[in-house]
Design an enzyme around this catalytic site. Structure first.
Site, PDB file in Angstrom:
ATOM      1  N   CYS A  66       9.293   2.496  -1.558  1.00 50.94           N
ATOM      2  CA  CYS A  66       8.797   3.988  -1.670  1.00 50.94           C
ATOM      3  C   CYS A  66       9.735   4.688  -2.307  1.00 50.94           C
ATOM      4  CB  CYS A  66       8.159   4.428  -0.355  1.00 50.94           C
ATOM      5  SG  CYS A  66       7.509   6.000  -0.734  1.00 50.94           S
ATOM      6  N   LEU A  67       9.657   5.692  -3.296  1.00 49.88           N
ATOM      7  CA  LEU A  67      10.617   6.532  -3.735  1.00 49.88           C
ATOM      8  C   LEU A  67      10.955   7.692  -2.585  1.00 49.88           C
ATOM      9  CD1 LEU A  67       9.001   7.244  -7.118  1.00 49.88           C
ATOM     10  CD2 LEU A  67      11.110   5.802  -6.724  1.00 49.88           C
ATOM     11  N   HIS A  87      -0.181   8.136   1.250  1.00 50.42           N
ATOM     12  CA  HIS A  87       0.499   9.098   1.191  1.00 50.42           C
ATOM     13  C   HIS A  87      -0.522  10.539   1.323  1.00 50.42           C
ATOM     14  CE1 HIS A  87       4.708   8.397   0.365  1.00 50.42           C
ATOM     15  NE2 HIS A  87       4.246   7.309  -0.535  1.00 50.42           N
ATOM     16  N   GLY A  93       4.359   4.283  -8.654  1.00 45.29           N
ATOM     17  CA  GLY A  93       3.404   5.010  -8.165  1.00 45.29           C
ATOM     18  C   GLY A  93       3.945   6.412  -7.355  1.00 45.29           C
ATOM     19  N   GLN A 136       4.809  13.836  -2.398  1.00 46.20           N
ATOM     20  CA  GLN A 136       6.066  13.380  -2.689  1.00 46.20           C
ATOM     21  C   GLN A 136       6.831  14.010  -3.376  1.00 46.20           C
ATOM     22  OE1 GLN A 136       4.855   9.187  -3.455  1.00 46.20           O
ATOM     23  NE2 GLN A 136       6.582   8.728  -2.829  1.00 46.20           N
ATOM     24  N   HIS A 163      -1.397   2.244  -1.249  1.00 40.82           N
ATOM     25  CA  HIS A 163       0.221   3.100  -0.945  1.00 40.82           C
ATOM     26  C   HIS A 163      -0.140   4.302  -1.232  1.00 40.82           C
ATOM     27  CE1 HIS A 163       4.445   3.208  -0.527  1.00 40.82           C
ATOM     28  NE2 HIS A 163       4.378   4.219  -1.336  1.00 40.82           N
ATOM     29  N   GLU A 164      -0.413   4.942  -2.392  1.00 43.43           N
ATOM     30  CA  GLU A 164      -0.607   6.208  -3.084  1.00 43.43           C
ATOM     31  C   GLU A 164      -1.689   6.913  -2.099  1.00 43.43           C
ATOM     32  OE1 GLU A 164       1.988   7.210  -4.239  1.00 43.43           O
ATOM     33  OE2 GLU A 164       2.751   5.171  -5.040  1.00 43.43           O
TER      34      GLU A 164
END
Length: 159
Positions: free
Chosen positions: A88-89, A134, A46, A51, A130-131
């Protein structure tokens, strides 16, 4: 398509609330394409627009069932609760336990501006939440139910 730089957790942009997308044009489609390419390149499942430094309400997800793109996503309903490790990235090499819904229903728009509603269980529900977090300037590290830990396993560290 192009790879975009992933912003890391110290970057202030990750703490800002994103703006609603009002224009569904080629610029948005390019952003979504770039986000997907960037997510795949980094073995994530994701990615949200902030991000990659863009304060727009757009996310991409792929848990191995095909790419899902959502513009202006809103979590409509959730059920259940499950505690699982999340990564997370934007927080590379670390993971930690977070409680998320077991099931979620999300509304949003396609890249072409058509309304859509998607439901997901387990990892998909976790990714939705999660996304969308963000887009509100919230990182999973804000919701930890335990300690962060270092991870080696690519599968575990990149929700």
């Amino acid at each position: 398509m192009a790879l975009r730089q992933i912003r890391l957790r110290e970057d202030e942009i990750l703490r800002k609330k994103c703006k609603e997308v009002k224009v569904f044009d080629d610029k948005l489609k390019s952003l979504l394409d770039d986000m997907a390419e960037t997510m795949y390149h980094h073995n994530g499942c994701g990615l949200a627009a902030p991000q990659v430094g863009i304060l727009k309400r757009a996310i991409v997800i792929d848990i191995g069932e095909g790419l899902v793109e959502l513009v202006n996503p809103v979590v409509l309903k959730t059920k259940g609760r499950v505690k699982d490790n999340e990564g997370c990235l934007s927080v590379p090499g670390l993971a930690g336990p977070v409680i998320r819904p077991r099931w979620a229903k999300v509304a949003g728009y396609t890249r072409d501006g058509e309304k859509t509603i998607i439901e997901g269980e387990d990892l998909m529900a976790r990714c939705f939440c999660h996304e969308v977090d963000h887009l509100e300037g919230v990182l999973y590290t804000d919701k930890l139910e335990g300690e962060l830990f270092e991870v080696e396993d690519e599968e575990e560290k990149k929700v």
